[in-house]
Design a protein around this motif. Structure first.
Motif, PDB file in Angstrom:
ATOM      1  N   GLU A   1     -60.642  47.547 -53.023  1.00  0.00           N
ATOM      2  CA  GLU A   1     -61.331  47.185 -51.785  1.00  0.00           C
ATOM      3  C   GLU A   1     -60.445  47.500 -50.583  1.00  0.00           C
ATOM      4  O   GLU A   1     -59.254  47.746 -50.713  1.00  0.00           O
ATOM      5  CB  GLU A   1     -61.687  45.700 -51.787  1.00  0.00           C
TER       6      GLU A   1
ATOM      7  N   VAL B   1     -64.410  44.872 -48.393  1.00  0.00           N
ATOM      8  CA  VAL B   1     -65.508  45.500 -49.126  1.00  0.00           C
ATOM      9  C   VAL B   1     -64.954  46.661 -49.952  1.00  0.00           C
ATOM     10  O   VAL B   1     -63.883  47.197 -49.656  1.00  0.00           O
ATOM     11  CB  VAL B   1     -66.593  45.998 -48.137  1.00  0.00           C
TER      12      VAL B   1
ATOM     13  N   GLU C   1     -69.179  50.992 -50.390  1.00  0.00           N
ATOM     14  CA  GLU C   1     -70.278  50.152 -49.945  1.00  0.00           C
ATOM     15  C   GLU C   1     -70.400  50.112 -48.419  1.00  0.00           C
ATOM     16  O   GLU C   1     -71.328  49.503 -47.890  1.00  0.00           O
ATOM     17  CB  GLU C   1     -70.106  48.740 -50.498  1.00  0.00           C
TER      18      GLU C   1
END
Length: 222
Positions: A121, A143, A147
């Motif tokens: 992430e 995130v 994404e």
């Protein structure tokens, strides 16, 4: 005399600033030895500037977002120094400090700052370059890079996110990979001079730490 430090990224970085200029700065890249590296860095920066801890009037610390262990080292050190010296301690978003570095070297109108959050992430925020520096769009988030919205992934980006995920963060790299304590100090000094409040010196984790206490076991029945 303002001491700035940050351990939210791969860099352990410390700087001293006074009278509108950075007197000394040191940074070391080591993602696993923040605890061992920070105290000597503070000592050495003060020595480089010809100062003692008692000369300091303010401490500023990057509050992240960042991985739990490294980030905690910086925040705890800053708060301990402030308590011991009887001086105020302020927090600054570490992503904002990187964005300031981008603007200082010539920024596009809109850009992304994405740093390593581990677990595949990134911590991220988007910024707009303006007459008064970098203006953040909303709050920092964490995130998986795939994404992110397509338009965000295509933005020019600073931080280590682009190096880690070049196939997902497709905009041009902008240069600063980690926080500079000098930029952190400049940002804090400018905000304080303008009469704006800085952040409370509390870690901005955005998620729970990797290590979690185990739930108490239920005693076995008879």
């Amino acid at each position: 005399m303002l001491l700035a430090l940050d351990t939210a990224t791969s860099a352990v970085t410390v700087a001293v600033r006074a009278d509108g200029r950075t007197l000394a700065e040191r940074s070391e890249i080591d993602v696993r030895r923040h605890t061992e590296t920070l105290a000597p860095a503070v000592r050495d920066v003060l020595a480089d500037a010809g100062l003692r801890p008692a000369d300091l009037t303010t401490v500023v610390v990057g509050v992240g977002p960042g991985p739990f262990t490294g980030l905690r080292v910086g925040v705890v050190t800053a708060r301990t120094m402030g308590l011991a010296l009887g001086i105020p301690v302020h927090g600054v978003c570490s992503l904002d400090a990187i964005a300031r570095q981008v603007v200082a070297t010539g920024a596009p109108e809109r850009f992304l700052v994405a740093t390593d959050a581990r677990r595949k992430e990134v911590y991220w925020a988007t910024y707009r370059a303006g007459a008064h520096g970098a203006q953040r769009d909303g709050e920092p988030q964490v995130v998986r890079p795939g994404e992110l919205p397509d338009d965000v992934r295509a933005l020019p980006s600073a931080g280590r996110g682009h190096d880690l995920y070049p196939d997902l963060l497709t905009g041009d790299p902008l240069g600063p990979l980690d926080v500079s304590a000098g930029a952190l100090a400049e940002l804090a000094e400018a905000e304080l001079a303008a009469g704006r409040s800085l952040l409370v010196p509390e870690p901005l984790y955005l998620r729970r730490p990797d290590a979690q206490p185990q739930a108490p076991r239920t005693p076995a029945g008879p």
